[in-house]
Design a protein around this motif. Structure first.
Motif: not given
Length: 273
Positions: A23, A20, A248, A121, A125
């Motif tokens: 972000d 996170c 993303i 990751y 995302e």
């Protein structure tokens, strides 16, 4: 040791840093203000206990503008004072209506993570095409490196809702990755739907994971949706609190490049009094 190996080694020590932390957003204070006022802004990164002011250097900020309700575009880069005690920038906003503030960085930053962390990751995302690419090229057990850029938008209301214009809010700006609201959040009835469109390189982006987070309680999103075939997603936004939409996306780079992927991070911040 090669540069890529050095980056991987250095960042391995940061493996506890959550995904996170990618972000990034523009945080106005406040989101609503009187005409002929100025708003202070900070550049924020991360969520929950990992949230902090971004340490980004000013040389990486390629664009910082105010798109005013009357169509004027103001260059805010001279208003940057990154790392100052109170804020990272200030913006004088005179014209009534909804101002769209936009900040873009260059793509000069690069990160690398061990294979397990990188795969986690990508899953977190929703970057399924990157996972598929790593499987296709038999690289799921190798460290992953990405070059990245950031695109942040924030909505600031000057005066009462309905005063002045808000056309810029629902228009694409031509960012590499962009969240475009189809309605002005400040014109929504209480607890109404907010449809958004996600564009990548100027085209609707299907299958992207869009997250809505309330910034007062930002440990995790309150709502997530994948965009449909037209790049659209619909959220329910209460007319109180401070909110962040973020998405993303990434694309593979040629084998000759130092990084495996080029990634774009995009956010849209807005809030109510």
């Amino acid at each position: 040791m090669s540069m890529r190996s050095w980056i991987a080694t250095a960042l391995f020590a940061l493996a506890a840093w959550p995904v996170c932390a990618h972000d990034f957003w523009l945080q106005p204070s406040p989101y609503w203000l009187a005409p002929q006022s100025a708003v202070q802004l900070t550049l924020q990164v991360g969520h929950g206990p990992y949230r902090q002011r971004s340490p980004i250097p000013v040389r990486r900020i390629a664009r910082f503008e105010d798109l005013a309700p009357d169509g004027a575009i103001g260059d805010l880069r001279p208003r940057l004072h990154l790392g100052a005690a109170e804020a990272d920038a200030d913006a004088p906003l005179a014209v009534p209506g909804t101002h769209l503030l936009v900040l873009e960085t260059d793509n000069g930053a690069m990160t690398s993570l061990p294979a397990i962390r990188f795969n986690d990751y990508l899953r977190a995302e929703g970057l399924t095409p990157a996972l598929v690419e790593r499987e296709r090229t038999h690289r799921t057990d190798r460290d992953g490196a990405e070059r990245y850029r950031r695109h942040a938008k924030a909505l600031v209301q000057v005066g009462a809702p309905g005063a002045g214009g808000s056309d810029a809010v629902t228009r694409p700006l031509g960012l590499a990755l962009e969240i475009v609201p189809e309605r002005n959040p400040y014109a929504l009835p209480h607890h109404d739907e907010l449809p958004v469109k996600v564009l990548y390189l100027g085209h609707p982006l299907p299958g992207a994971l869009v997250k809505l987070t309330r910034l007062e309680h930002d440990e995790s999103p309150v709502e997530t949706h994948r965009t449909d075939a037209a790049g659209r997603a619909v959220f329910t936004v209460p007319a109180h609190g401070s909110w962040l939409l973020n998405v993303i996306w990434t694309r593979p780079l040629p084998a000759s490049d130092d990084a495996d992927f080029e990634t774009s991070f995009s956010s849209l911040a807005f809030g109510f009094p």
